[in-house]
Enzyme design. Structure first.
Site, PDB file in Angstrom:
ATOM      1  N   ASP A  38       0.810  -9.703 -10.614  1.00 16.30           N
ATOM      2  CA  ASP A  38       0.241  -9.061  -9.667  1.00 16.30           C
ATOM      3  C   ASP A  38      -0.308 -10.149  -8.140  1.00 16.30           C
ATOM      4  OD1 ASP A  38      -2.101  -6.230  -9.855  1.00 16.30           O
ATOM      5  OD2 ASP A  38      -1.906  -7.498  -8.143  1.00 16.30           O
ATOM      6  N   VAL A  61       5.117  -8.239  -5.116  1.00 18.61           N
ATOM      7  CA  VAL A  61       6.140  -7.475  -5.854  1.00 18.61           C
ATOM      8  C   VAL A  61       7.046  -7.796  -3.578  1.00 18.61           C
ATOM      9  CG1 VAL A  61       5.726  -6.682  -7.435  1.00 18.61           C
ATOM     10  CG2 VAL A  61       5.516  -5.418  -5.163  1.00 18.61           C
ATOM     11  N   TYR A 152       3.286   6.589   2.547  1.00 17.14           N
ATOM     12  CA  TYR A 152       3.469   6.619   0.440  1.00 17.14           C
ATOM     13  C   TYR A 152       4.415   7.471   0.181  1.00 17.14           C
ATOM     14  CZ  TYR A 152       1.783   6.624  -3.808  1.00 17.14           C
ATOM     15  OH  TYR A 152       1.347   6.506  -5.447  1.00 17.14           O
ATOM     16  N   THR A 197     -18.538  10.148  -7.262  1.00 15.57           N
ATOM     17  CA  THR A 197     -18.373  11.795  -7.729  1.00 15.57           C
ATOM     18  C   THR A 197     -18.297  13.032  -7.233  1.00 15.57           C
ATOM     19  OG1 THR A 197     -20.605  11.585  -8.037  1.00 15.57           O
ATOM     20  CG2 THR A 197     -19.488  10.694 -10.363  1.00 15.57           C
TER      21      THR A 197
HETATM   22  N1  NAD Z   1      -4.146   6.332  -8.990  1.00 12.43           N
HETATM   23  C1  NAD Z   1      -3.093   7.628  -9.228  1.00 12.43           C
HETATM   24  O1  NAD Z   1      -3.504   8.720  -9.099  1.00 12.43           O
HETATM   25  C2  NAD Z   1      -1.699   7.481  -8.386  1.00 12.43           C
HETATM   26  C3  NAD Z   1      -0.491   8.616  -8.539  1.00 12.43           C
HETATM   27  C4  NAD Z   1       0.467   8.222  -8.519  1.00 12.43           C
HETATM   28  C5  NAD Z   1       1.404   7.692  -8.683  1.00 12.43           C
HETATM   29  N2  NAD Z   1       0.272   6.064  -8.769  1.00 12.43           N
HETATM   30  C6  NAD Z   1       1.259   4.867  -8.589  1.00 12.43           C
HETATM   31  O2  NAD Z   1       0.556   4.320 -10.044  1.00 12.43           O
HETATM   32  C7  NAD Z   1       1.264   2.675  -9.396  1.00 12.43           C
HETATM   33  C8  NAD Z   1       0.157   2.157 -10.155  1.00 12.43           C
HETATM   34  O3  NAD Z   1      -1.195   2.457  -9.172  1.00 12.43           O
HETATM   35  P1  NAD Z   1      -2.980   2.392  -9.912  1.00 12.43           P
HETATM   36  O4  NAD Z   1      -3.563   3.435  -9.698  1.00 12.43           O
HETATM   37  O5  NAD Z   1      -3.081   1.915 -10.716  1.00 12.43           O
HETATM   38  O6  NAD Z   1      -3.776   1.694  -8.787  1.00 12.43           O
HETATM   39  P2  NAD Z   1      -4.401   0.851  -8.062  1.00 12.43           P
HETATM   40  O7  NAD Z   1      -4.494  -0.377  -7.050  1.00 12.43           O
HETATM   41  O8  NAD Z   1      -5.344   0.485  -9.664  1.00 12.43           O
HETATM   42  O9  NAD Z   1      -3.307  -0.623  -9.287  1.00 12.43           O
HETATM   43  C9  NAD Z   1      -1.880  -1.179  -8.264  1.00 12.43           C
HETATM   44  C10 NAD Z   1      -2.422  -2.732  -8.703  1.00 12.43           C
HETATM   45  O10 NAD Z   1      -0.336  -3.179  -7.678  1.00 12.43           O
HETATM   46  C11 NAD Z   1      -0.945  -4.117  -7.129  1.00 12.43           C
HETATM   47  N3  NAD Z   1      -0.753  -5.038  -5.816  1.00 12.43           N
HETATM   48  C12 NAD Z   1      -0.541  -4.332  -4.403  1.00 12.43           C
HETATM   49  N4  NAD Z   1       0.255  -4.457  -3.840  1.00 12.43           N
HETATM   50  C13 NAD Z   1       0.636  -6.120  -4.332  1.00 12.43           C
HETATM   51  C14 NAD Z   1       1.973  -6.610  -4.566  1.00 12.43           C
HETATM   52  N5  NAD Z   1       2.382  -6.038  -3.387  1.00 12.43           N
HETATM   53  N6  NAD Z   1       2.851  -7.348  -5.451  1.00 12.43           N
HETATM   54  C15 NAD Z   1       2.168  -7.454  -6.578  1.00 12.43           C
HETATM   55  N7  NAD Z   1       0.993  -6.570  -6.694  1.00 12.43           N
HETATM   56  C16 NAD Z   1       0.307  -5.393  -6.327  1.00 12.43           C
HETATM   57  C17 NAD Z   1      -2.933  -4.517  -6.886  1.00 12.43           C
HETATM   58  O11 NAD Z   1      -3.234  -5.427  -6.846  1.00 12.43           O
HETATM   59  C18 NAD Z   1      -3.124  -3.608  -7.286  1.00 12.43           C
HETATM   60  O12 NAD Z   1      -3.575  -4.336  -9.006  1.00 12.43           O
HETATM   61  C19 NAD Z   1       1.617   2.498  -8.027  1.00 12.43           C
HETATM   62  O13 NAD Z   1       2.223   2.571  -7.988  1.00 12.43           O
HETATM   63  C20 NAD Z   1       1.007   3.864  -7.611  1.00 12.43           C
HETATM   64  O14 NAD Z   1       1.361   4.714  -6.429  1.00 12.43           O
HETATM   65  C21 NAD Z   1      -0.714   5.974  -8.535  1.00 12.43           C
END
Ligand code: NAD
Length: 246
Positions: A38, A61, A152, A197
């Site tokens: 991360d 990443v 996105y 909330t």
């Molecule tokens: N939460 C939702 O509603 C949702 C819905 C659909 C898809 N997603 C996808 O799920 C995945 C996880 O998201 P989440 O909900 O856990 O969100 P989150 O924001 O809690 O976690 C995302 C993580 O990615 C890390 N990150 C950000 N930029 C980075 C980089 N350049 N290199 C390495 N790490 C990096 C952040 O530090 C964080 O720990 C993402 O790909 C997101 O697009 C989330």
């Protein structure tokens, strides 16, 4: 009883919080060894908490050289790579006229380039291992059109396409490539950690199953795709969105 991921070695990106942290914990509970990465330093604490089955590195990443270091360290520590979960991602809303080029390019770098680099970085190790499983974290925004999230949306559609093309390309090497498509999951990404909330209730009201998803709703499909239970599944989209896409 052995875990469903006993003997597997996995790299999970974006593992400091949200879905990635939950995946790290669940993979270890199921018997896997994990490399957690991360941009946030707190990923190191999670690895400490999980003991000998987990190591961690800070990692953006979109950094190609750092990917090489992540792969090398995983091989040095655990000897192979069976699974890659491309989970790291960012989200900022914005319509096409409001979105700056900078925001668009930043989303491209993290969500799209990061996924490409991750897949490319593990191919040789997976070939040497006789196969593997790559899980790309996509979204409902990689299956349908949504307004006001052009950056996105563009990256997640790219992840959908890359998953399918790469699944065909890597199938001869028994490397499976699938995507997961969460709906609204209550993580910091959508403000879940802030505990707003009222916003959460408004969002939940848009979901046919009338609630937001949790990281528990996402984990079983991810374990399935990482395990040998899905050995005939590649190029698939697994959706967990409470019916939002219906
Ligand atoms: N939460 C939702 O509603 C949702 C819905 C659909 C898809 N997603 C996808 O799920 C995945 C996880 O998201 P989440 O909900 O856990 O969100 P989150 O924001 O809690 O976690 C995302 C993580 O990615 C890390 N990150 C950000 N930029 C980075 C980089 N350049 N290199 C390495 N790490 C990096 C952040 O530090 C964080 O720990 C993402 O790909 C997101 O697009 C989330």
């Amino acid at each position: 009883m052995p875990g469903r991921l006993e003997g597997k070695v996995a790299i999970i990106t974006g593992a400091a919080q949200g879905q990635g942290a939950h995946e790290g914990r669940a993979f270890v509970a199921e018997g896997a060894k994990v490399m957690l990465t991360d941009v946030q330093d707190s990923v190191m604490q999670l690895a400490d908490e999980l003991g000998d089955a987990a190591i961690a590195m800070t990692h953006d990443v979109s950094d190609e050289d750092r990917w090489n270091e992540v792969v090398a360290k995983t091989l040095e520590t655990f000897g192979k790579i069976d699974v890659l979960v491309n989970n790291a991602g960012i989200f900022a809303p914005g319509s096409i006229t409001e979105t700056s080029t900078e925001s668009y390019v930043t989303h491209f770098k993290v969500n799209q380039l990061g996924t490409f680099l991750g897949m490319r970085s593990v191919v040789e190790a997976m070939k040497a291992n006789g196969g593997g499983s790559i899980i790309n974290t996509c979204s409902g925004a990689g299956q349908r059109g949504y307004p006001d999230m052009i950056s996105y949306l563009s990256t997640k559609w790219a992840v959908s396409g890359m998953t399918k093309g790469t699944a065909r390309e890597l199938a001869p090497f028994k490397i499976r490539v699938n995507s997961i498509h969460p709906g609204l999951i209550n993580t910091p990404m959508i403000g879940g950690a802030a505990g707003d909330t009222e916003l959460m209730q408004e969002l939940a009201a848009t979901v046919p199953l009338a609630r937001l998803g949790t990281t528990d709703d996402v984990i079983e499909p991810v374990i399935y795709l990482a395990s040998d239970l899905s050995s005939y599944v590649t190029g698939a989209e697994l959706t967990m969105d409470g019916g939002t896409g219906l």
